[in-house]
Design an enzyme around this catalytic site. Structure first.
Site, PDB file in Angstrom:
ATOM      1  N   ARG A 174     106.301 -59.700 -17.223  1.00 48.73           N
ATOM      2  CA  ARG A 174     107.117 -59.135 -16.158  1.00 48.73           C
ATOM      3  C   ARG A 174     106.230 -58.229 -15.311  1.00 48.73           C
ATOM      4  O   ARG A 174     105.234 -57.684 -15.798  1.00 48.73           O
ATOM      5  CB  ARG A 174     108.283 -58.324 -16.731  1.00 48.73           C
ATOM      6  CG  ARG A 174     109.221 -59.125 -17.630  1.00 48.73           C
ATOM      7  CD  ARG A 174     110.265 -58.209 -18.269  1.00 48.73           C
ATOM      8  NE  ARG A 174     111.210 -58.951 -19.110  1.00 48.73           N
ATOM      9  CZ  ARG A 174     111.032 -59.182 -20.406  1.00 48.73           C
ATOM     10  NH1 ARG A 174     109.945 -58.720 -21.021  1.00 48.73           N
ATOM     11  NH2 ARG A 174     111.932 -59.857 -21.092  1.00 48.73           N
ATOM     12  N   LYS A 202     110.830 -55.059 -22.780  1.00 49.44           N
ATOM     13  CA  LYS A 202     112.112 -54.371 -22.827  1.00 49.44           C
ATOM     14  C   LYS A 202     112.375 -53.800 -24.214  1.00 49.44           C
ATOM     15  O   LYS A 202     112.010 -54.404 -25.219  1.00 49.44           O
ATOM     16  CB  LYS A 202     113.235 -55.347 -22.446  1.00 49.44           C
ATOM     17  CG  LYS A 202     113.205 -55.781 -20.985  1.00 49.44           C
ATOM     18  CD  LYS A 202     114.382 -56.681 -20.662  1.00 49.44           C
ATOM     19  CE  LYS A 202     114.405 -57.056 -19.188  1.00 49.44           C
ATOM     20  NZ  LYS A 202     115.556 -57.932 -18.857  1.00 49.44           N
ATOM     21  N   HIS A 275     109.744 -61.975 -10.134  1.00 49.32           N
ATOM     22  CA  HIS A 275     109.396 -62.706 -11.347  1.00 49.32           C
ATOM     23  C   HIS A 275     109.034 -64.162 -11.073  1.00 49.32           C
ATOM     24  O   HIS A 275     109.053 -64.998 -11.971  1.00 49.32           O
ATOM     25  CB  HIS A 275     110.560 -62.659 -12.345  1.00 49.32           C
ATOM     26  CG  HIS A 275     110.750 -61.308 -12.968  1.00 49.32           C
ATOM     27  ND1 HIS A 275     109.715 -60.418 -13.149  1.00 49.32           N
ATOM     28  CD2 HIS A 275     111.864 -60.686 -13.450  1.00 49.32           C
ATOM     29  CE1 HIS A 275     110.185 -59.311 -13.712  1.00 49.32           C
ATOM     30  NE2 HIS A 275     111.476 -59.450 -13.905  1.00 49.32           N
ATOM     31  N   ARG A 278     106.266 -65.378 -13.286  1.00 51.30           N
ATOM     32  CA  ARG A 278     106.749 -65.470 -14.671  1.00 51.30           C
ATOM     33  C   ARG A 278     107.574 -66.745 -14.850  1.00 51.30           C
ATOM     34  O   ARG A 278     107.405 -67.471 -15.847  1.00 51.30           O
ATOM     35  CB  ARG A 278     107.578 -64.230 -15.002  1.00 51.30           C
ATOM     36  CG  ARG A 278     108.275 -64.241 -16.372  1.00 51.30           C
ATOM     37  CD  ARG A 278     108.943 -62.884 -16.583  1.00 51.30           C
ATOM     38  NE  ARG A 278     109.908 -62.866 -17.667  1.00 51.30           N
ATOM     39  CZ  ARG A 278     109.614 -62.659 -18.944  1.00 51.30           C
ATOM     40  NH1 ARG A 278     108.349 -62.497 -19.306  1.00 51.30           N
ATOM     41  NH2 ARG A 278     110.557 -62.632 -19.861  1.00 51.30           N
ATOM     42  N   HIS A 301     111.656 -63.217 -25.059  1.00 50.27           N
ATOM     43  CA  HIS A 301     113.115 -63.333 -25.076  1.00 50.27           C
ATOM     44  C   HIS A 301     113.640 -63.127 -26.490  1.00 50.27           C
ATOM     45  O   HIS A 301     113.106 -63.694 -27.444  1.00 50.27           O
ATOM     46  CB  HIS A 301     113.552 -64.720 -24.586  1.00 50.27           C
ATOM     47  CG  HIS A 301     113.377 -64.912 -23.116  1.00 50.27           C
ATOM     48  ND1 HIS A 301     113.310 -66.156 -22.512  1.00 50.27           N
ATOM     49  CD2 HIS A 301     113.263 -64.006 -22.099  1.00 50.27           C
ATOM     50  CE1 HIS A 301     113.160 -66.003 -21.212  1.00 50.27           C
ATOM     51  NE2 HIS A 301     113.128 -64.716 -20.938  1.00 50.27           N
ATOM     52  N   TYR A 310     115.110 -72.649 -18.590  1.00 49.99           N
ATOM     53  CA  TYR A 310     113.950 -73.291 -17.980  1.00 49.99           C
ATOM     54  C   TYR A 310     113.930 -74.794 -18.254  1.00 49.99           C
ATOM     55  O   TYR A 310     113.350 -75.554 -17.488  1.00 49.99           O
ATOM     56  CB  TYR A 310     112.654 -72.643 -18.487  1.00 49.99           C
ATOM     57  CG  TYR A 310     112.501 -71.221 -18.010  1.00 49.99           C
ATOM     58  CD1 TYR A 310     112.124 -70.947 -16.701  1.00 49.99           C
ATOM     59  CD2 TYR A 310     112.759 -70.152 -18.853  1.00 49.99           C
ATOM     60  CE1 TYR A 310     112.000 -69.642 -16.251  1.00 49.99           C
ATOM     61  CE2 TYR A 310     112.637 -68.840 -18.406  1.00 49.99           C
ATOM     62  CZ  TYR A 310     112.258 -68.594 -17.108  1.00 49.99           C
ATOM     63  OH  TYR A 310     112.142 -67.311 -16.655  1.00 49.99           O
TER      64      TYR A 310
END
Length: 331
Positions: A174, A202, A275, A278, A301, A310
């Site tokens: 990110r 995160k 992003h 990414r 994730h 994706y």
């Protein structure tokens, strides 16, 4: 702390002032402290909660409410309706933005109930509007190559942008993760030809990602021929890897603007977001046959269901190629 008492800024932001000051404002500051300190959310995430909830408290103030115990379900519902239709000072929000604010309000009231500020959570039954599924916007392989290869590397800014974009695309990081890197993080990696890069994502979770030869070469050139020139302009020392023109750590907004500017210069007409590289990283890995679980780990994730979007991008691309290339795809 007594009601209405002055409170210090939380996480680099000013406390709520004006019509939302006082008891409701103190409630908000307590909640933001809880998010940042106890739950360990990033400053960017806390800032997003602050924006949504400040607007919510102003909505309550406009209805004459200054005490958490006076808020009803109807007050919460009217706020959701206001977000969807807009008002004199704010335009109507997209369903995804309304949903984010609704979730923030529901969690906010849950916190108040747990802390004993109110008897129960009046927003417990509130659910965000169902938004259409938005597929990530990825650049094509040739577009990524054109974006990066078109950057001139004779200036410190050019060397910086090339290194930043190579890191973003080469690791799937990110923007906030890449910009939080320090020089020491890369010095250790560059000393080992096979050394992985550690990024903090995160929830302050660390993950390990490979750093390819293109990114290594670009970072090395930036550290040797670009960064020292910008570091000389700094008022004080910073360990940051990526610097702005004043020698301070590059901000997320400046990095995003640099990406959009370079894309325009490269003749890329696709809609560029913070992003984009990414998303391109993930899409190109899956197109190349990578296992979705590996891509999940590389992206950081928590759930593979997040990564699965994706695969829908890839399937959509296959349908588009089939539709445009196969002679009997259409009448």
């Amino acid at each position: 702390m007594a009601d209405g008492a002055a409170r210090p800024p939380s996480h680099g932001n000013k406390p709520v002032s004006g019509p939302t000051a006082g008891r409701l404002g103190n409630w908000l500051e307590d909640y933001l402290d809880h998010l940042g300190v106890e739950r360990g959310l990033s400053p960017n995430t806390v800032a997003a909660y602050r924006r949504d909830l400040t607007r919510y408290l102003r909505h309550l103030s406009s209805r004459g409410i200054d005490d958490p115990s006076r808020i009803t379900t109807a007050d919460v519902t009217s706020f959701e309706e206001e977000l969807s239709r807009g008002d004199a000072s704010h335009k109507a929000l997209a369903p995804s933005s309304v949903g984010r604010a609704v979730v923030a309000v529901r969690m906010f009231h849950g916190f108040a109930a747990r802390e004993g500020l109110v008897d129960h959570n009046v927003a417990a039954a509130l659910h965000p509007p169902r938004a259409g599924k938005r597929l990530p916007k990825a650049l094509g392989v040739d577009e990524v190559a054109r974006l990066i290869d078109s950057i001139e590397r004779q200036t410190p800014i050019g060397l910086r942008d090339a290194a930043l974009f190579e890191v973003l695309y080469g690791t799937g990081a990110r923007i906030s993760e890449a910009l939080s890197l320090d020089v020491d993080d890369l010095t250790r990696v560059l000393a080992d030809p096979d050394g992985p890069l550690r990024v903090v994502g995160k929830g302050n979770k660390e993950r390990v990602v490979p750093l390819g030869s293109y990114a290594r070469s670009a970072v090395q050139a930036w550290l040797v021929r670009g960064r020292p020139a910008l570091a000389e302009r700094a008022r004080e020392f910073t360990p940051a890897l990526f610097l702005n023109t004043r020698g301070a750590r590059l901000s997320r907004q400046s990095a995003w603007e640099a990406l959009r500017t370079r894309a325009r210069q490269a003749g890329i007409t696709a809609d560029i977001g913070p992003h984009s590289l990414r998303h391109s990283f993930a899409t190109h890995l899956l197109d190349g046959g990578a296992d979705i679980r590996v891509v999940q780990e590389l992206l950081g994730h928590a759930s593979v269901s997040t990564t699965q979007i994706y695969t829908e991008v890839t399937a959509q691309q296959l349908r588009e190629v089939y539709s445009s290339s196969f002679p009997r795809a259409h009448d």
